[in-house]
Motif scaffolding. Structure first.
Motif, PDB file in Angstrom:
ATOM      1  N   GLY A  38       0.808  -1.225   0.000  1.00 26.71           N
ATOM      2  CA  GLY A  38       0.000   0.000   0.000  1.00 26.71           C
ATOM      3  C   GLY A  38       0.835   1.266   0.000  1.00 26.71           C
ATOM      4  N   ASP A  39       1.902   1.303  -0.798  1.00 26.24           N
ATOM      5  CA  ASP A  39       2.794   2.464  -0.870  1.00 26.24           C
ATOM      6  C   ASP A  39       2.174   3.540  -1.783  1.00 26.24           C
ATOM      7  OD1 ASP A  39       4.824   4.329  -1.155  1.00 26.24           O
ATOM      8  OD2 ASP A  39       6.391   2.838  -1.574  1.00 26.24           O
ATOM      9  N   VAL A  40       1.242   4.303  -1.220  1.00 27.81           N
ATOM     10  CA  VAL A  40       0.508   5.312  -1.984  1.00 27.81           C
ATOM     11  C   VAL A  40       1.429   6.393  -2.548  1.00 27.81           C
ATOM     12  CG1 VAL A  40      -1.297   7.086  -1.832  1.00 27.81           C
ATOM     13  CG2 VAL A  40      -1.681   4.811  -0.851  1.00 27.81           C
ATOM     14  N   PRO A  41       2.395   6.945  -1.790  1.00 23.79           N
ATOM     15  CA  PRO A  41       3.265   7.980  -2.370  1.00 23.79           C
ATOM     16  C   PRO A  41       4.011   7.508  -3.631  1.00 23.79           C
ATOM     17  CG  PRO A  41       3.473   7.993   0.000  1.00 23.79           C
ATOM     18  CD  PRO A  41       2.659   6.781  -0.349  1.00 23.79           C
ATOM     19  N   PHE A  42       4.522   6.276  -3.606  1.00 22.53           N
ATOM     20  CA  PHE A  42       5.209   5.758  -4.797  1.00 22.53           C
ATOM     21  C   PHE A  42       4.240   5.667  -5.965  1.00 22.53           C
ATOM     22  CE2 PHE A  42       6.249   2.218  -7.617  1.00 22.53           C
ATOM     23  CZ  PHE A  42       7.488   2.628  -8.083  1.00 22.53           C
ATOM     24  N   LEU A  43       3.047   5.142  -5.713  1.00 24.20           N
ATOM     25  CA  LEU A  43       2.066   4.990  -6.788  1.00 24.20           C
ATOM     26  C   LEU A  43       1.597   6.338  -7.319  1.00 24.20           C
ATOM     27  CD1 LEU A  43       0.110   1.971  -5.328  1.00 24.20           C
ATOM     28  CD2 LEU A  43       1.619   1.965  -7.323  1.00 24.20           C
ATOM     29  N   GLN A  44       1.485   7.332  -6.460  1.00 26.19           N
ATOM     30  CA  GLN A  44       1.096   8.664  -6.935  1.00 26.19           C
ATOM     31  C   GLN A  44       2.104   9.203  -7.942  1.00 26.19           C
ATOM     32  OE1 GLN A  44       0.701  10.529  -3.049  1.00 26.19           O
ATOM     33  NE2 GLN A  44      -1.518  10.696  -3.321  1.00 26.19           N
ATOM     34  N   ASP A  61      -2.114  10.111 -14.960  1.00 26.34           N
ATOM     35  CA  ASP A  61      -3.437  10.633 -14.590  1.00 26.34           C
ATOM     36  C   ASP A  61      -4.554   9.794 -15.201  1.00 26.34           C
ATOM     37  OD1 ASP A  61      -2.254  12.656 -13.123  1.00 26.34           O
ATOM     38  OD2 ASP A  61      -2.441  14.141 -14.720  1.00 26.34           O
ATOM     39  N   GLU A  62      -4.333   9.253 -16.386  1.00 24.90           N
ATOM     40  CA  GLU A  62      -5.340   8.484 -17.112  1.00 24.90           C
ATOM     41  C   GLU A  62      -5.262   6.987 -16.816  1.00 24.90           C
ATOM     42  OE1 GLU A  62      -2.876  10.245 -18.647  1.00 24.90           O
ATOM     43  OE2 GLU A  62      -3.935  12.113 -18.990  1.00 24.90           O
ATOM     44  N   TYR A  63      -4.520   6.588 -15.792  1.00 29.71           N
ATOM     45  CA  TYR A  63      -4.325   5.182 -15.442  1.00 29.71           C
ATOM     46  C   TYR A  63      -5.656   4.445 -15.313  1.00 29.71           C
ATOM     47  CZ  TYR A  63      -3.358   1.223 -12.304  1.00 29.71           C
ATOM     48  OH  TYR A  63      -3.286  -0.013 -11.716  1.00 29.71           O
ATOM     49  N   VAL A  64      -5.659   3.215 -15.810  1.00 33.21           N
ATOM     50  CA  VAL A  64      -6.818   2.331 -15.660  1.00 33.21           C
ATOM     51  C   VAL A  64      -6.325   0.893 -15.517  1.00 33.21           C
ATOM     52  CG1 VAL A  64      -7.191   2.033 -18.149  1.00 33.21           C
ATOM     53  CG2 VAL A  64      -9.095   1.712 -16.570  1.00 33.21           C
ATOM     54  N   TRP A  65      -6.982   0.147 -14.636  1.00 35.03           N
ATOM     55  CA  TRP A  65      -6.669  -1.259 -14.410  1.00 35.03           C
ATOM     56  C   TRP A  65      -7.933  -2.054 -14.690  1.00 35.03           C
ATOM     57  CZ3 TRP A  65      -4.264  -3.274  -9.178  1.00 35.03           C
ATOM     58  CH2 TRP A  65      -4.083  -4.656  -9.239  1.00 35.03           C
ATOM     59  N   ARG A  88      -7.037   5.529 -11.462  1.00 32.36           N
ATOM     60  CA  ARG A  88      -5.958   5.976 -10.575  1.00 32.36           C
ATOM     61  C   ARG A  88      -6.523   6.368  -9.213  1.00 32.36           C
ATOM     62  NH1 ARG A  88      -3.008  10.614  -8.933  1.00 32.36           N
ATOM     63  NH2 ARG A  88      -0.756  10.353  -9.169  1.00 32.36           N
ATOM     64  N   SER A  89      -7.533   7.228  -9.205  1.00 36.60           N
ATOM     65  CA  SER A  89      -8.093   7.690  -7.921  1.00 36.60           C
ATOM     66  C   SER A  89      -8.717   6.541  -7.144  1.00 36.60           C
ATOM     67  CB  SER A  89      -9.100   8.819  -8.143  1.00 36.60           C
ATOM     68  OG  SER A  89     -10.176   8.381  -8.938  1.00 36.60           O
ATOM     69  N   GLY A  90      -9.351   5.596  -7.841  1.00 37.65           N
ATOM     70  CA  GLY A  90      -9.953   4.452  -7.165  1.00 37.65           C
ATOM     71  C   GLY A  90      -8.919   3.556  -6.510  1.00 37.65           C
ATOM     72  N   LEU A  91      -7.826   3.282  -7.230  1.00 32.64           N
ATOM     73  CA  LEU A  91      -6.764   2.444  -6.676  1.00 32.64           C
ATOM     74  C   LEU A  91      -6.112   3.118  -5.477  1.00 32.64           C
ATOM     75  CD1 LEU A  91      -4.868  -0.019  -6.724  1.00 32.64           C
ATOM     76  CD2 LEU A  91      -3.447   1.249  -8.353  1.00 32.64           C
ATOM     77  N   LEU A  92      -5.790   4.396  -5.606  1.00 42.25           N
ATOM     78  CA  LEU A  92      -5.139   5.103  -4.498  1.00 42.25           C
ATOM     79  C   LEU A  92      -6.046   5.149  -3.276  1.00 42.25           C
ATOM     80  CD1 LEU A  92      -3.401   7.981  -6.481  1.00 42.25           C
ATOM     81  CD2 LEU A  92      -2.353   5.892  -5.568  1.00 42.25           C
ATOM     82  N   ALA A  93      -7.338   5.344  -3.480  1.00 47.49           N
ATOM     83  CA  ALA A  93      -8.286   5.349  -2.348  1.00 47.49           C
ATOM     84  C   ALA A  93      -8.350   3.973  -1.702  1.00 47.49           C
ATOM     85  CB  ALA A  93      -9.671   5.792  -2.823  1.00 47.49           C
ATOM     86  N   ARG A  94      -8.388   2.923  -2.512  1.00 43.65           N
ATOM     87  CA  ARG A  94      -8.442   1.558  -1.966  1.00 43.65           C
ATOM     88  C   ARG A  94      -7.200   1.250  -1.146  1.00 43.65           C
ATOM     89  NH1 ARG A  94      -6.671  -3.457  -4.070  1.00 43.65           N
ATOM     90  NH2 ARG A  94      -6.391  -2.642  -6.182  1.00 43.65           N
ATOM     91  N   LEU A  95      -6.049   1.733  -1.591  1.00 49.07           N
ATOM     92  CA  LEU A  95      -4.800   1.418  -0.903  1.00 49.07           C
ATOM     93  C   LEU A  95      -4.554   2.268   0.339  1.00 49.07           C
ATOM     94  CD1 LEU A  95      -2.433   0.662  -3.890  1.00 49.07           C
ATOM     95  CD2 LEU A  95      -3.558  -0.944  -2.341  1.00 49.07           C
ATOM     96  N   GLU A  96      -5.426   3.237   0.597  1.00 45.94           N
ATOM     97  CA  GLU A  96      -5.317   3.979   1.860  1.00 45.94           C
ATOM     98  C   GLU A  96      -5.509   3.025   3.046  1.00 45.94           C
ATOM     99  OE1 GLU A  96      -4.408   7.070   2.578  1.00 45.94           O
ATOM    100  OE2 GLU A  96      -4.177   7.673   0.485  1.00 45.94           O
TER     101      GLU A  96
END
Length: 144
Positions: A41-47, A52-56, A67-75
């Motif tokens: 859950g290393d959010v700073p590295f992932l940020q 900006d247009e990242y999608v999984w 991107r925003s969904g993944l970062l929120a999940r990893l909080e």
């Protein structure tokens, strides 16, 4: 002469961003850092890594994560016992590189002492965005 120098200065950023963001071996290392960042859950590295247009697109297309969904999940991450990759290959075309391989995850069960293993085929697309190597997209498929 001044016109030639000016033309070169204007073209230099275009020339420097026309190739892949990292050599294949360095990109494989960066991709391993991405796997570890997901594991812990290393959010700073992932940020810093994710475009900006990242999608999984997850297995079977049942979940699409931005991107925003993944970062929120990893909080509040689910810390995996282990994450590793194997059979990794890099394909390069212009300023785009695709890393593909197999990701193996070991996730703790509710009892906290046993775990389950999952294997996924993955494809991750990295782009040279203004001289920075950004992860643009990921697709995973569950392997039985």
């Amino acid at each position: 002469m001044k016109k030639l120098l000016f033309s070169l200065l204007v073209a230099l950023p275009l020339i420097s961003s026309a190739g892949p963001c990292l050599p294949a071996s360095a990109l494989i290392e960066r991709d391993s850092q991405y796997e570890e960042a997901l594991r812990v859950g290393d959010v700073p590295f992932l940020q810093s890594l994710l475009a900006d247009e990242y999608v999984w697109v997850h297995s079977l297309g049942s979940q699409i994560e931005t991107r925003s969904g993944l970062l929120a999940r990893l909080e509040k991450p689910v810390v995996y016992k282990a994450r590793s990759t194997s059979d990794v290959h890099v394909h390069v075309q212009g300023d785009t590189s695709v890393v593909r391989g197999v990701s193996t995850t070991e996730q703790w069960n509710a009892d906290g002492t046993t775990w389950r293993t999952n294997r996924y085929q993955f494809m991750r697309t990295y782009v040279n965005a203004g001289g920075q190597c950004k992860l643009l997209s990921v697709q995973t498929m569950n392997l039985k």
